[in-house]
Motif scaffolding. Sequence first.
Motif, PDB file in Angstrom:
ATOM      1  N   ASN A   1       0.594  -1.178   0.014  1.00 35.64           N
ATOM      2  CA  ASN A   1       0.092   0.440   0.003  1.00 35.64           C
ATOM      3  C   ASN A   1       0.601   1.639   0.116  1.00 35.64           C
ATOM      4  O   ASN A   1       1.435   1.482   0.382  1.00 35.64           O
ATOM      5  N   TYR A   2       0.539   2.341  -0.531  1.00 35.07           N
ATOM      6  CA  TYR A   2       1.063   3.577  -0.220  1.00 35.07           C
ATOM      7  C   TYR A   2       1.537   4.047   0.548  1.00 35.07           C
ATOM      8  O   TYR A   2       2.762   5.105   0.662  1.00 35.07           O
TER       9      TYR A   2
ATOM     10  N   GLY B   1      19.496  -6.167   4.319  1.00 34.96           N
ATOM     11  CA  GLY B   1      20.112  -6.529   3.548  1.00 34.96           C
ATOM     12  C   GLY B   1      20.079  -7.133   1.934  1.00 34.96           C
ATOM     13  O   GLY B   1      20.140  -8.067   1.441  1.00 34.96           O
ATOM     14  N   ALA B   2      17.883  -7.662   2.418  1.00 42.52           N
ATOM     15  CA  ALA B   2      17.202  -8.295   1.013  1.00 42.52           C
ATOM     16  C   ALA B   2      17.615  -6.922   0.097  1.00 42.52           C
ATOM     17  O   ALA B   2      17.522  -5.588   0.248  1.00 42.52           O
ATOM     18  N   SER B   3      16.621  -7.043  -0.783  1.00 42.21           N
ATOM     19  CA  SER B   3      16.588  -5.894  -2.055  1.00 42.21           C
ATOM     20  C   SER B   3      14.730  -6.274  -2.285  1.00 42.21           C
ATOM     21  O   SER B   3      13.993  -7.229  -2.648  1.00 42.21           O
ATOM     22  N   PRO B   4      14.521  -5.141  -1.804  1.00 37.24           N
ATOM     23  CA  PRO B   4      13.339  -5.128  -2.517  1.00 37.24           C
ATOM     24  C   PRO B   4      12.348  -4.311  -3.725  1.00 37.24           C
ATOM     25  O   PRO B   4      13.376  -3.957  -4.010  1.00 37.24           O
ATOM     26  N   ILE B   5      11.890  -4.755  -4.289  1.00 36.75           N
ATOM     27  CA  ILE B   5      11.054  -3.326  -5.353  1.00 36.75           C
ATOM     28  C   ILE B   5       9.300  -3.790  -5.476  1.00 36.75           C
ATOM     29  O   ILE B   5       8.922  -4.178  -5.453  1.00 36.75           O
ATOM     30  N   MET B   6       9.160  -2.400  -5.888  1.00 45.66           N
ATOM     31  CA  MET B   6       7.730  -2.266  -5.567  1.00 45.66           C
ATOM     32  C   MET B   6       6.987  -2.125  -7.013  1.00 45.66           C
ATOM     33  O   MET B   6       7.530  -1.253  -7.534  1.00 45.66           O
ATOM     34  N   ALA B   7       6.120  -3.237  -6.983  1.00 49.25           N
ATOM     35  CA  ALA B   7       5.789  -3.137  -8.958  1.00 49.25           C
ATOM     36  C   ALA B   7       4.093  -3.687  -8.654  1.00 49.25           C
ATOM     37  O   ALA B   7       3.770  -4.965  -8.262  1.00 49.25           O
ATOM     38  N   HIS B   8       3.069  -2.929  -9.396  1.00 46.18           N
ATOM     39  CA  HIS B   8       1.700  -3.454  -9.602  1.00 46.18           C
ATOM     40  C   HIS B   8       1.258  -2.943 -10.546  1.00 46.18           C
ATOM     41  O   HIS B   8       0.107  -3.134 -11.543  1.00 46.18           O
TER      42      HIS B   8
ATOM     43  N   LEU C   1      -7.090  -0.437  -1.428  1.00 44.52           N
ATOM     44  CA  LEU C   1      -6.964  -1.518  -2.807  1.00 44.52           C
ATOM     45  C   LEU C   1      -7.482  -0.399  -3.174  1.00 44.52           C
ATOM     46  O   LEU C   1      -8.626   0.859  -3.770  1.00 44.52           O
ATOM     47  N   ASP C   2      -7.858  -0.979  -4.836  1.00 42.42           N
ATOM     48  CA  ASP C   2      -8.469  -0.839  -5.883  1.00 42.42           C
ATOM     49  C   ASP C   2      -9.043  -1.492  -6.876  1.00 42.42           C
ATOM     50  O   ASP C   2      -7.904  -2.509  -6.220  1.00 42.42           O
ATOM     51  N   GLU C   3      -9.383  -1.493  -8.283  1.00 44.73           N
ATOM     52  CA  GLU C   3     -10.175  -2.215  -8.906  1.00 44.73           C
ATOM     53  C   GLU C   3      -8.328  -3.080  -9.777  1.00 44.73           C
ATOM     54  O   GLU C   3      -8.552  -3.991  -9.755  1.00 44.73           O
ATOM     55  N   TYR C   4      -8.211  -1.750 -10.047  1.00 46.33           N
ATOM     56  CA  TYR C   4      -6.047  -2.322 -11.053  1.00 46.33           C
ATOM     57  C   TYR C   4      -4.886  -2.429 -10.056  1.00 46.33           C
ATOM     58  O   TYR C   4      -4.727  -4.251 -10.284  1.00 46.33           O
ATOM     59  N   TRP C   5      -5.006  -2.510  -8.178  1.00 45.78           N
ATOM     60  CA  TRP C   5      -4.528  -3.247  -7.697  1.00 45.78           C
ATOM     61  C   TRP C   5      -5.221  -4.259  -7.323  1.00 45.78           C
ATOM     62  O   TRP C   5      -4.302  -5.264  -7.262  1.00 45.78           O
TER      63      TRP C   5
ATOM     64  N   PRO D   1      -4.071  -9.321   4.958  1.00 45.23           N
ATOM     65  CA  PRO D   1      -4.976  -8.460   4.463  1.00 45.23           C
ATOM     66  C   PRO D   1      -5.776  -7.778   5.358  1.00 45.23           C
ATOM     67  O   PRO D   1      -6.677  -7.439   6.584  1.00 45.23           O
ATOM     68  N   VAL D   2      -4.824  -6.323   5.380  1.00 45.97           N
ATOM     69  CA  VAL D   2      -4.810  -5.320   6.351  1.00 45.97           C
ATOM     70  C   VAL D   2      -6.263  -4.800   6.140  1.00 45.97           C
ATOM     71  O   VAL D   2      -6.438  -4.864   5.213  1.00 45.97           O
ATOM     72  N   GLY D   3      -6.925  -4.891   7.215  1.00 41.06           N
ATOM     73  CA  GLY D   3      -8.421  -4.286   7.201  1.00 41.06           C
ATOM     74  C   GLY D   3      -9.220  -5.348   6.943  1.00 41.06           C
ATOM     75  O   GLY D   3     -10.909  -5.179   7.535  1.00 41.06           O
ATOM     76  N   ALA D   4      -9.234  -6.846   6.607  1.00 38.19           N
ATOM     77  CA  ALA D   4     -10.123  -7.894   6.686  1.00 38.19           C
ATOM     78  C   ALA D   4     -10.748  -7.954   7.308  1.00 38.19           C
ATOM     79  O   ALA D   4     -10.683  -7.737   8.845  1.00 38.19           O
ATOM     80  N   GLY D   5     -12.219  -8.124   7.022  1.00 39.68           N
ATOM     81  CA  GLY D   5     -13.691  -7.780   8.296  1.00 39.68           C
ATOM     82  C   GLY D   5     -14.022  -6.068   7.778  1.00 39.68           C
ATOM     83  O   GLY D   5     -15.608  -6.465   8.937  1.00 39.68           O
ATOM     84  N   ALA D   6     -13.518  -5.511   7.193  1.00 40.12           N
ATOM     85  CA  ALA D   6     -14.494  -3.654   8.105  1.00 40.12           C
ATOM     86  C   ALA D   6     -15.078  -3.638   6.900  1.00 40.12           C
ATOM     87  O   ALA D   6     -15.951  -3.441   6.807  1.00 40.12           O
ATOM     88  N   THR D   7     -14.114  -3.998   5.311  1.00 39.45           N
ATOM     89  CA  THR D   7     -15.018  -3.740   3.838  1.00 39.45           C
ATOM     90  C   THR D   7     -15.993  -5.148   3.645  1.00 39.45           C
ATOM     91  O   THR D   7     -14.668  -5.868   3.471  1.00 39.45           O
ATOM     92  N   LEU D   8     -16.374  -4.694   2.199  1.00 38.04           N
ATOM     93  CA  LEU D   8     -17.302  -6.425   1.805  1.00 38.04           C
ATOM     94  C   LEU D   8     -15.906  -6.164   0.324  1.00 38.04           C
ATOM     95  O   LEU D   8     -15.695  -7.969   0.061  1.00 38.04           O
ATOM     96  N   LEU D   9     -15.438  -4.949   0.002  1.00 35.58           N
ATOM     97  CA  LEU D   9     -14.552  -5.686  -0.516  1.00 35.58           C
ATOM     98  C   LEU D   9     -12.899  -5.815  -0.253  1.00 35.58           C
ATOM     99  O   LEU D   9     -12.578  -6.835  -1.173  1.00 35.58           O
ATOM    100  N   ARG D  10     -12.923  -5.820   0.506  1.00 40.17           N
ATOM    101  CA  ARG D  10     -11.572  -6.690   1.197  1.00 40.17           C
ATOM    102  C   ARG D  10     -12.197  -8.153   1.751  1.00 40.17           C
ATOM    103  O   ARG D  10     -10.701  -8.374   1.254  1.00 40.17           O
ATOM    104  N   ASP D  11     -12.749  -8.066   1.858  1.00 43.29           N
ATOM    105  CA  ASP D  11     -13.016  -9.385   1.972  1.00 43.29           C
ATOM    106  C   ASP D  11     -13.345 -10.607   0.691  1.00 43.29           C
ATOM    107  O   ASP D  11     -12.894 -11.462   0.225  1.00 43.29           O
ATOM    108  N   GLN D  12     -14.027 -10.132  -0.081  1.00 46.38           N
ATOM    109  CA  GLN D  12     -13.844 -10.954  -1.790  1.00 46.38           C
ATOM    110  C   GLN D  12     -12.213 -11.161  -1.072  1.00 46.38           C
ATOM    111  O   GLN D  12     -12.446 -11.514  -2.380  1.00 46.38           O
TER     112      GLN D  12
END
Length: 268
Positions: free
Chosen positions: A24-25, A39-46, A68-72, A94-105
């Motif tokens: 997430n942003y 010591g790890a190597s990160p990459i952020m790509a969606h 969340l959004d539809e693209y992500w 599962p950040v915020g699971a249970g808070a909204t239908l979109l997150r649950d789905q």
Amino acid sequence: MEKSLWESILCVRKNAPLVHNITNYVVMNNTANALLAIGASPIMAHAHPEIEEMVTISNAVVINIGTLDEYWCKSMDLAAKKAIELHKPWILDPVGAGATLLRDQTVTSLINYKPTVIRGNASEIMAIAKVSRLQTKGVDSVYQSEEAIEAAQWLNSSTGSIICVSGAVDVIISGKQKVFIQNGHPMMQQVTGLGCTATALIAAFIGNDPSDPFHATASAMCLLSIAGEIAQKNSNGPGSLQMNLLDKLYNITEQEFHNYLKIEVQND
């Protein structure tokens, strides 16, 4: 287990596993810096056109549903599907699971791809297990981690995923194995995204050693909680804690690690 936990930390430093984060942003910068510090190597790509290539070259994948959004959602689906196809470990936050239908789905859809690890707070884990459908407070937990053990055990048996419940006591469950980690400090709850950082560190450790994801998960959680506990001693508040935590992830010594480690292993 104590000695091998430190050996895992050294191996991550040596091998620099590449971790592909769809996260997430709010936490991108923190997560990337924490991965670099260990010591790890990160990459952020969606972006959809590059997801499969990124998964292919990565050692592990993080999928974090915080913003969340539809693209992500599509990005996450592509990444999880490719990770399973290539037998790459992937971790669901599962950040915020249970808070909204979109997150649950979204969580329900992603779990079908059999994440290697699911890491969340007690409320999130219980919501996924349908124990407390509506008793969540956004991304914060209204339960203690020990209260989610039954839900975590059910989730582990039904998905095959290792379940990591973070909180004042971190609980990791896989089959008959349980680990309880009693390190950390309450001030860590005032730094946004440290749970997301935990998920990313788990990915680094599992990407480095996919043969034993339970041990890798325990190693990552011990490192973060001990580093936070030590960092707090030189911190005047959440701002300095965040800075000091990054430094301690980078420079923690074997002696410090073993002096602070408070871990209990159970085999039922």
